[in-house]
Motif scaffolding. Structure first.
Motif, PDB file in Angstrom:
ATOM      1  N   GLN A 243      -5.887  -7.140  -2.465  1.00  0.00           N
ATOM      2  CA  GLN A 243      -4.454  -6.878  -2.525  1.00  0.00           C
ATOM      3  C   GLN A 243      -3.767  -8.089  -1.742  1.00  0.00           C
ATOM      4  O   GLN A 243      -2.544  -8.649  -2.559  1.00  0.00           O
ATOM      5  CB  GLN A 243      -3.940  -5.400  -2.190  1.00  0.00           C
ATOM      6  CG  GLN A 243      -4.455  -4.310  -2.973  1.00  0.00           C
ATOM      7  CD  GLN A 243      -4.339  -3.255  -2.425  1.00  0.00           C
ATOM      8  OE1 GLN A 243      -4.061  -2.861  -1.324  1.00  0.00           O
ATOM      9  NE2 GLN A 243      -4.324  -2.099  -3.208  1.00  0.00           N
ATOM     10  N   ILE A 244      -4.252  -8.425  -0.843  1.00  0.00           N
ATOM     11  CA  ILE A 244      -3.465  -9.586  -0.172  1.00  0.00           C
ATOM     12  C   ILE A 244      -3.869 -10.774  -0.823  1.00  0.00           C
ATOM     13  O   ILE A 244      -2.581 -11.703  -0.889  1.00  0.00           O
ATOM     14  CB  ILE A 244      -3.960  -9.583   1.369  1.00  0.00           C
ATOM     15  CG1 ILE A 244      -3.665  -8.177   2.226  1.00  0.00           C
ATOM     16  CG2 ILE A 244      -3.826 -10.814   1.991  1.00  0.00           C
ATOM     17  CD1 ILE A 244      -4.304  -8.106   3.502  1.00  0.00           C
ATOM     18  N   ASP A 330      14.477  -8.017  -7.417  1.00  0.00           N
ATOM     19  CA  ASP A 330      13.319  -8.267  -8.219  1.00  0.00           C
ATOM     20  C   ASP A 330      12.503  -9.317  -7.430  1.00  0.00           C
ATOM     21  O   ASP A 330      11.189  -9.117  -7.415  1.00  0.00           O
ATOM     22  CB  ASP A 330      13.534  -8.738  -9.536  1.00  0.00           C
ATOM     23  CG  ASP A 330      14.201  -7.407 -10.504  1.00  0.00           C
ATOM     24  OD1 ASP A 330      14.000  -6.329  -9.746  1.00  0.00           O
ATOM     25  OD2 ASP A 330      14.791  -7.527 -11.532  1.00  0.00           O
ATOM     26  N   GLU A 331      13.105 -10.419  -6.767  1.00  0.00           N
ATOM     27  CA  GLU A 331      12.516 -11.291  -6.128  1.00  0.00           C
ATOM     28  C   GLU A 331      12.320 -11.146  -4.626  1.00  0.00           C
ATOM     29  O   GLU A 331      12.296 -12.214  -3.966  1.00  0.00           O
ATOM     30  CB  GLU A 331      13.047 -12.851  -6.491  1.00  0.00           C
ATOM     31  CG  GLU A 331      13.238 -13.023  -7.977  1.00  0.00           C
ATOM     32  CD  GLU A 331      11.954 -13.207  -8.599  1.00  0.00           C
ATOM     33  OE1 GLU A 331      10.951 -13.971  -7.809  1.00  0.00           O
ATOM     34  OE2 GLU A 331      11.452 -12.653  -9.598  1.00  0.00           O
ATOM     35  N   VAL A 434       7.707   3.332  -3.118  1.00  0.00           N
ATOM     36  CA  VAL A 434       7.801   1.929  -3.600  1.00  0.00           C
ATOM     37  C   VAL A 434       6.620   1.251  -3.159  1.00  0.00           C
ATOM     38  O   VAL A 434       6.306   0.249  -3.761  1.00  0.00           O
ATOM     39  CB  VAL A 434       8.999   1.399  -2.502  1.00  0.00           C
ATOM     40  CG1 VAL A 434       9.480  -0.034  -2.665  1.00  0.00           C
ATOM     41  CG2 VAL A 434      10.488   2.239  -2.874  1.00  0.00           C
ATOM     42  N   PHE A 435       5.883   1.694  -1.931  1.00  0.00           N
ATOM     43  CA  PHE A 435       4.845   0.687  -1.618  1.00  0.00           C
ATOM     44  C   PHE A 435       3.637   0.716  -2.660  1.00  0.00           C
ATOM     45  O   PHE A 435       3.270  -0.352  -3.074  1.00  0.00           O
ATOM     46  CB  PHE A 435       4.217   1.230  -0.341  1.00  0.00           C
ATOM     47  CG  PHE A 435       3.212   0.503   0.251  1.00  0.00           C
ATOM     48  CD1 PHE A 435       3.225  -0.351   1.107  1.00  0.00           C
ATOM     49  CD2 PHE A 435       1.660   0.838  -0.147  1.00  0.00           C
ATOM     50  CE1 PHE A 435       2.289  -1.157   1.732  1.00  0.00           C
ATOM     51  CE2 PHE A 435       0.956   0.262   0.592  1.00  0.00           C
ATOM     52  CZ  PHE A 435       1.024  -0.566   1.482  1.00  0.00           C
ATOM     53  N   ASN A 436       3.572   1.867  -3.322  1.00  0.00           N
ATOM     54  CA  ASN A 436       2.425   2.086  -4.340  1.00  0.00           C
ATOM     55  C   ASN A 436       2.879   1.267  -5.537  1.00  0.00           C
ATOM     56  O   ASN A 436       1.969   0.840  -6.384  1.00  0.00           O
ATOM     57  CB  ASN A 436       2.106   3.643  -4.524  1.00  0.00           C
ATOM     58  CG  ASN A 436       1.321   4.053  -3.272  1.00  0.00           C
ATOM     59  OD1 ASN A 436       0.627   3.494  -2.429  1.00  0.00           O
ATOM     60  ND2 ASN A 436       1.548   5.302  -2.909  1.00  0.00           N
ATOM     61  N   TYR A 440       0.974  -1.776  -7.418  1.00  0.00           N
ATOM     62  CA  TYR A 440       0.203  -1.552  -9.097  1.00  0.00           C
ATOM     63  C   TYR A 440       0.838  -2.698  -9.854  1.00  0.00           C
ATOM     64  O   TYR A 440       0.062  -3.180 -10.586  1.00  0.00           O
ATOM     65  CB  TYR A 440       0.867  -0.346  -9.629  1.00  0.00           C
ATOM     66  CG  TYR A 440       0.401  -0.053 -10.910  1.00  0.00           C
ATOM     67  CD1 TYR A 440      -0.991   0.424 -11.654  1.00  0.00           C
ATOM     68  CD2 TYR A 440       1.271  -0.234 -12.057  1.00  0.00           C
ATOM     69  CE1 TYR A 440      -1.313   0.572 -12.694  1.00  0.00           C
ATOM     70  CE2 TYR A 440       1.051   0.045 -13.449  1.00  0.00           C
ATOM     71  CZ  TYR A 440      -0.278   0.316 -13.645  1.00  0.00           C
ATOM     72  OH  TYR A 440      -0.507   0.486 -14.764  1.00  0.00           O
ATOM     73  N   ILE A 441       2.081  -2.957  -9.818  1.00  0.00           N
ATOM     74  CA  ILE A 441       2.559  -4.059 -10.485  1.00  0.00           C
ATOM     75  C   ILE A 441       1.955  -5.318 -10.360  1.00  0.00           C
ATOM     76  O   ILE A 441       1.519  -6.151 -11.040  1.00  0.00           O
ATOM     77  CB  ILE A 441       4.104  -4.228 -10.340  1.00  0.00           C
ATOM     78  CG1 ILE A 441       4.941  -2.804 -10.914  1.00  0.00           C
ATOM     79  CG2 ILE A 441       4.641  -5.575 -10.950  1.00  0.00           C
ATOM     80  CD1 ILE A 441       6.169  -3.222 -10.567  1.00  0.00           C
TER      81      ILE A 441
END
Length: 445
Positions: A243-244, A330-331, A434-436, A440-441
């Protein structure tokens, strides 16, 4: 959580240890004199009866602790804070000094305590020891820099808890002490020993006098006096190496001018943007400035540089700046990464350390009352590696952050990085979502 105190000991370095050791607290150390005491916990799974724990394990740990203290004398010393003389604070060990070791049992469910899931934050604080009472006189205050508690969860596991006064040393040193104690207990092997040379610390004489003139009117923190965080839950979040790497790739795409960002940069940026997105409260001014602050090890940034095993504090604070509106947009993650990378770059110059201490009061004053995310710990510290003979720890918690809202980061046991912190249940639930969601995105990169 019902914790029962079984016994209390005073553990001293072994006979043959130096009769005395004194070193002065420098400016690096003085800034932590009135900081909340640090509280850290290490959990080890071990099916052990109370009788075996008391009769065998405690004896071994006491013996290995004594041997370890021989090499870490400041941790069994007394910090002396002068009240009526021109002297500056010192750490002084004299033969016979000791640390407090508390033995306890706890009836809580081990699997619940070591889980990453949100749990009541206040329950964990019973697993760390109280500091011994400070000694007051008309001339000085004398207090201990370290206390330890060993708590058995019968037939489930052991928790080793530390209460530590930050002015004696930083997390780099405390982690080295824990690893050395574990190594001696397991196999009588001594790891790299601390370096106590303080004369070569850059500009220490001028800055130490300057900071003592500021801090001599305050009184040091000598005990745990804050109310427990009964209104918070604590949870741990894990970012895997994969993920990192994907977060790094996203930064390279969105902000190519940064180059390939470090793990620290993307972890802090992801945390910061997720906290902004999950905040929930209405911010009338979307341009309201937000800050992220984190301690940075500056041993190698001094002139001359100090070895990594230098004993004491050697930290300055990196401060990244953005706005609430940008971070929650979004950014937001890419913008946060750009801000953190710029802040890291600004403290990498050797001159930055001197500049920070010359302006520290002004910097701290500017942050008061502002939207600030505090980061503690380090993405380079391996808090899971200490093996006392029972294997590596399965859970590490840095729980004093409950009192000032910081997020602790460290290497995760299974690779990657862990983030541990507490907040109200409603805010935690929002952060989890939010974290999850954004992991996922980003996994679709």
């Amino acid at each position: 959580m019902a914790v029962k105190i079984i016994e209390s000991y005073s553990v001293s370095p072994p006979s043959g240890t130096a009769a005395e050791q004194t070193f002065h607290l420098l400016h690096f150390d003085m800034i932590w004199l009135d900081f909340v005491l640090t509280e850290t916990l290490y959990f080890y799974p071990l099916k052990c009866s109370q009788s075996h724990f008391l009769d065998t394990i405690i004896g071994n740990l006491k013996h290995s602790l004594s041997l370890t203290l021989k090499h870490f004398l400041p941790l069994s010393s007394k910090i002396i804070f002068p009240l009526s003389s021109a002297a500056t604070p010192v750490s002084r060990y004299t033969a016979g000094d000791s640390i407090s070791l508390t033995i306890a049992t706890c009836d809580n469910d081990f699997s619940h305590v070591v889980s990453n899931r949100p749990k009541a934050a206040d329950g964990l604080h019973h697993l760390v020891p109280q500091m011994p009472a400070a000694a007051y006189s008309s001339d000085e205050i004398k207090f201990s820099p370290l206390a330890i508690q060993l708590t058995l969860l019968p037939n489930q596991g052991i928790c080793i808890g530390f209460t530590h006064h930050h002015s004696i040393c930083d997390a780099t040193n405390l982690s080295a002490f824990v690893h050395t104690w574990a190594s001696i207990n397991k196999s009588n092997v001594i790891n790299q020993l601390p370096f106590y040379g303080r004369d070569s610390v850059q500009d220490s004489t001028k800055l130490t006098i300057s900071y003592w003139n500021q801090f001599k009117t305050i009184r040091p923190t000598v005990s745990l006096t804050l109310p427990l965080p009964s209104d918070k839950v604590r949870a741990t979040f894990h970012l895997t190496d994969s993920q990192i790497d994907k977060l790094k790739t996203l930064v390279i795409i969105k902000k190519p001018s940064i180059g390939r960002p470090s793990t620290f940069v993307v972890v802090c940026a992801y945390l910061w943007s997720c906290l902004a997105k999950s905040a929930g409260e209405v911010v009338e001014n979307g341009d309201e400035t937000e800050y992220l602050s984190s301690p940075v090890n500056c041993r190698q940034r001094l002139d001359p540089p100090l070895p990594e095993n230098y004993f004491g504090n050697c930290l300055i604070h990196m401060i990244a700046v953005s706005s609430h509106g940008i971070l929650k947009g979004d950014e937001g993650f890419a913008a946060a990464a750009e801000a953190v990378a710029a802040a890291v770059k600004s403290v990498q110059k050797r001159t930055s350390v001197l500049e920070y201490f010359e302006r520290r009061s002004e910097i701290i004053s500017e942050l008061k009352g502002k939207r600030l995310v505090r980061v503690a710990g380090s993405s380079k510290l391996d808090e899971y590696g200490a093996d006392y003979g029972w294997g590596r720890a399965v859970k590490y918690e840095c729980i004093h952050t409950d009192f000032h809202g910081a997020v602790n980061i460290c290497k995760a046991r299974q690779g990657g990085i862990e983030l541990g912190f507490s907040m109200s249940k409603a805010k935690m639930d929002s952060f989890v979502d939010v974290f999850n969601k954004y992991l996922y995105i980003n996994s679709n990169l």
